[in-house]
Design an enzyme around this catalytic site. Structure first.
Site, short mmCIF file in Angstrom:
data_model
loop_
_atom_site.label_atom_id
_atom_site.label_comp_id
_atom_site.label_asym_id
_atom_site.label_seq_id
_atom_site.Cartn_x
_atom_site.Cartn_y
_atom_site.Cartn_z
N ALA A 40 19.07 -2.94 96.94
CA ALA A 40 19.21 -1.58 97.47
C ALA A 40 19.28 -1.51 98.99
O ALA A 40 19.67 -0.48 99.54
CB ALA A 40 18.06 -0.70 96.96
N GLY A 43 24.74 -3.59 101.83
CA GLY A 43 25.88 -2.78 102.22
C GLY A 43 26.28 -1.78 101.14
O GLY A 43 26.63 -0.64 101.44
N ILE A 44 26.24 -2.20 99.89
CA ILE A 44 26.49 -1.26 98.78
C ILE A 44 25.20 -0.51 98.46
O ILE A 44 25.21 0.70 98.23
CB ILE A 44 26.96 -2.02 97.51
CG1 ILE A 44 28.30 -2.69 97.76
CG2 ILE A 44 27.04 -1.09 96.32
CD1 ILE A 44 28.68 -3.72 96.71
N GLY A 45 24.10 -1.26 98.44
CA GLY A 45 22.82 -0.70 97.97
C GLY A 45 22.42 0.56 98.71
O GLY A 45 21.94 1.52 98.08
N ARG A 118 36.47 -14.33 94.81
CA ARG A 118 35.19 -13.88 94.26
C ARG A 118 34.45 -15.05 93.61
O ARG A 118 33.22 -15.13 93.67
CB ARG A 118 35.40 -12.75 93.25
CG ARG A 118 35.87 -11.43 93.89
CD ARG A 118 36.09 -10.38 92.82
NE ARG A 118 36.57 -9.10 93.34
CZ ARG A 118 37.84 -8.84 93.64
NH1 ARG A 118 38.76 -9.77 93.53
NH2 ARG A 118 38.19 -7.63 94.06
N SER A 149 27.38 -7.26 91.06
CA SER A 149 27.44 -8.54 91.78
C SER A 149 28.61 -9.40 91.28
O SER A 149 28.82 -9.55 90.08
CB SER A 149 26.14 -9.32 91.57
OG SER A 149 25.04 -8.50 91.85
N ASP A 181 38.14 -0.55 90.63
CA ASP A 181 39.55 -0.82 90.32
C ASP A 181 40.24 0.47 89.87
O ASP A 181 41.39 0.73 90.23
CB ASP A 181 39.67 -1.90 89.24
CG ASP A 181 38.98 -3.19 89.66
OD1 ASP A 181 39.15 -3.60 90.83
OD2 ASP A 181 38.24 -3.78 88.85
N ARG A 184 40.64 2.81 92.88
CA ARG A 184 41.79 2.39 93.71
C ARG A 184 43.11 2.73 93.03
O ARG A 184 44.04 3.25 93.67
CB ARG A 184 41.71 0.87 93.94
CG ARG A 184 40.64 0.48 94.92
CD ARG A 184 40.55 -1.03 95.07
NE ARG A 184 39.57 -1.40 96.07
CZ ARG A 184 38.72 -2.41 95.97
NH1 ARG A 184 38.73 -3.19 94.90
NH2 ARG A 184 37.88 -2.67 96.94
N HIS A 208 37.66 -8.38 86.69
CA HIS A 208 37.53 -7.86 88.05
C HIS A 208 37.73 -8.96 89.08
O HIS A 208 36.81 -9.33 89.81
CB HIS A 208 36.17 -7.17 88.24
CG HIS A 208 36.00 -6.66 89.64
ND1 HIS A 208 36.75 -5.62 90.15
CD2 HIS A 208 35.21 -7.06 90.67
CE1 HIS A 208 36.41 -5.40 91.41
NE2 HIS A 208 35.49 -6.26 91.76
N1 LIG Z 1 32.02 -4.97 91.18
C1 LIG Z 1 32.70 -4.60 92.26
O1 LIG Z 1 33.70 -3.88 92.14
C2 LIG Z 1 32.24 -5.00 93.62
C3 LIG Z 1 31.29 -5.95 93.78
N2 LIG Z 1 30.84 -6.31 95.02
C4 LIG Z 1 29.80 -7.34 95.10
O2 LIG Z 1 28.52 -6.73 95.33
C5 LIG Z 1 27.65 -7.69 95.91
C6 LIG Z 1 26.88 -7.08 97.08
O3 LIG Z 1 27.75 -6.73 98.12
P1 LIG Z 1 27.19 -6.08 99.50
O4 LIG Z 1 26.24 -4.98 99.20
O5 LIG Z 1 28.35 -5.81 100.34
O6 LIG Z 1 26.36 -7.31 100.09
P2 LIG Z 1 25.17 -7.28 101.15
O7 LIG Z 1 24.95 -8.68 101.61
O8 LIG Z 1 25.41 -6.23 102.17
O9 LIG Z 1 23.92 -6.80 100.29
C7 LIG Z 1 23.40 -7.58 99.24
C8 LIG Z 1 21.94 -7.30 99.13
O10 LIG Z 1 21.44 -8.10 98.06
C9 LIG Z 1 20.14 -8.51 98.43
N3 LIG Z 1 19.68 -9.64 97.65
C10 LIG Z 1 19.98 -10.95 97.75
N4 LIG Z 1 19.28 -11.65 96.85
C11 LIG Z 1 18.54 -10.77 96.15
C12 LIG Z 1 17.61 -10.89 95.10
N5 LIG Z 1 17.30 -12.06 94.55
N6 LIG Z 1 17.03 -9.77 94.63
C13 LIG Z 1 17.34 -8.55 95.16
N7 LIG Z 1 18.21 -8.38 96.16
C14 LIG Z 1 18.80 -9.48 96.66
C15 LIG Z 1 20.26 -8.83 99.93
O11 LIG Z 1 18.98 -8.86 100.54
C16 LIG Z 1 21.14 -7.69 100.40
O12 LIG Z 1 20.37 -6.58 100.84
C17 LIG Z 1 28.52 -8.87 96.30
O13 LIG Z 1 28.39 -9.90 95.35
C18 LIG Z 1 29.92 -8.29 96.26
O14 LIG Z 1 30.91 -9.27 96.04
C19 LIG Z 1 31.33 -5.70 96.14
C20 LIG Z 1 32.29 -4.73 96.03
C21 LIG Z 1 32.87 -4.32 94.78
O1 LIG Z 2 36.72 -8.00 96.90
C1 LIG Z 2 35.50 -8.24 96.91
O2 LIG Z 2 35.00 -9.34 97.20
C2 LIG Z 2 34.59 -7.14 96.53
C3 LIG Z 2 35.11 -6.51 95.31
O3 LIG Z 2 34.87 -6.95 94.21
C4 LIG Z 2 36.06 -5.41 95.45
O4 LIG Z 2 36.16 -4.80 96.54
O5 LIG Z 2 36.75 -5.12 94.48
#
Ligand SMILES: NC(=O)C1=CN([C@@H]2O[C@H](COP(=O)(O)OP(=O)(O)OC[C@H]3O[C@@H](n4cnc5c(N)ncnc54)[C@H](O)[C@@H]3O)[C@@H](O)[C@H]2O)C=CC1
Ligand SMILES: O=C([O-])CC(=O)C(=O)O
Length: 346
Positions: A40, A43-45, A118, A149, A181, A184, A208
């Protein structure tokens, strides 16, 4: 300004409800629902925490991360909406964060940098997802799990294996979040077809990552004759590369966070509506599936009181979409198998 924002998000959710079945509950009569966000403080959280705090269906919001959540929780908790907010930091507080959760959203893990796929995130994120799912099996085995994730094509199979090992797996309750997806595809289609974006719907199936993301523009509504085959090919490619477009624009500062938080909030809202018995809630998601020969596949899913009520089929496809479907299968199969193998061996 603030009350405008709360109202407009709420009315956006309300409009969505109106398009796929009316909202049964006002914030006053909605049942108690606890949502936990794992990751949480990221960046997403953070924006996702904000959006879930604005959702009137949430009565309790638990914000968990390895660090930083007390600050995020204190900040978000001052917003004058229904949900009571609590922050939890560090593994020793994970159980308390999860206990009693109806929906657990997982955006924990590392994001991509330019040049990465990814799948390059697998080595770090697989372990994070595995340990979080082990805790979910222990503290809230009946919760719906929304996996954000990456790589989603592997993290969802990992989660399923962890839950199977723990004896808590229910295929109706595990979702890979592919809503971004769809978001978008809707935006790009509306821009090209020159139709009002709020009215657009486009199913996106497969998985994805790259070519495993298959938007079905032949089923887009409102339908249009304005798009050529070349337009459809370009829209498909842009949807498949949407994540990379953001990764490159952010130039080393991560991947999509704000649009993902929006998409995650839309999908969690759909899950909550389903749990609350709102009829006809349909969203695309990567779930256990028999739509193809692959054990997990994204397609339209009807959500209900127990999670997945029905996994819907693909409908009729154009030759271009059929070819896309066949060419995505080997990569998606390999990603699924990689996740299952990891979970079995670790
Ligand atoms: N499904 C989708 O469409 C998308 C998925 N993502 C994925 O979401 C994930 C997170 O992206 P962001 O928020 O940008 O990354 P970020 O690095 O900004 O935030 C990730 C958070 O996870 C936390 N974290 C790490 N290990 C942890 C654990 N064991 N327990 C709890 N928290 C933990 C970190 O402390 C950090 O606050 C990435 O894997 C990214 O690829 C991103 C965009 C779209
Ligand atoms: O592209 C990435 O790594 C993050 C993601 O899954 C998306 O934006 O669809």
């Amino acid at each position: 300004m603030r009350s405008f924002m709360v109202r407009s998000v709420d009315s956006a959710l309300r409009r969505r409800g109106a398009s796929s079945g009316s909202r049964l509950f006002s914030s006053e009569s909605a049942p108690e629902r606890k949502v936990a966000i794992l990751g949480a403080a990221g960046g997403i959280g953070q924006p996702l925490s904000l959006l879930m705090k604005l959702n009137p269906l949430v009565s309790n919001l638990a914000l968990y991360d390895i660090a930083g959540t007390p600050g995020v929780a204190a900040d978000v908790s001052h917003i004058n909406t229904r949900a009571l907010v609590a922050g939890f930091a560090g593994e020793e507080e994970l159980g308390k964060a999860l206990e009693g959760s109806d929906v657990v959203i997982i955006p924990a893990g590392v994001p991509r940098k330019p040049g990465m796929t990814r799948d390059d995130l697998f080595n770090i994120n697989a372990g994070i997802v595995k340990s979080l799912c082990t805790a979910i099996a222990k503290y809230c085995p009946n919760a719906l799990v929304n996996m954000i994730s990456n790589p989603v094509n592997s993290t969802v199979p990992i989660a399923s294996e962890v839950f199977k090992k723990a004896g808590t797996y229910d295929e109706k309750k595990l979702f890979g979040v592919t809503t971004l997806d769809v978001v978008r595809a809707k935006t790009f289609y509306a821009g090209k077809a020159k139709v009002p974006v709020a009215e657009v719907n486009v199913p996106v199936v497969g998985g994805h990552a790259g070519i495993t993301i298959l938007p079905l523009f032949s089923q887009a509504t409102p339908a249009t004759n304005a798009l050529s085959e070349e337009d459809i090919k370009a829209l498909t490619k842009r949807t498949q590369d949407g994540g990379t477009e953001v990764v490159e624009a952010k130039a080393g500062k991560g991947s999509a966070t704000l649009s993902m938080a929006y998409a995650g909030a839309i999908f969690a809202d759909a899950c909550l509506k389903g749990l609350n018995g709102v009829p006809d809630i349909v969203e695309c998601s990567f779930v256990q599936s028999s739509v193809t020969e692959l054990p997990f596949f994204a397609s339209k899913v009807r959500l209900g009181k127990n999670g997945v009520e029905e996994v819907l089929g693909l409908g009729s496809l154009t030759d271009f979409e059929k070819a896309g479907l066949e060419s995505l299968k080997p990569e998606l199969k390999a990603s699924i198998e990689k996740g299952i193998k990891f979970a079995k061996e670790n």
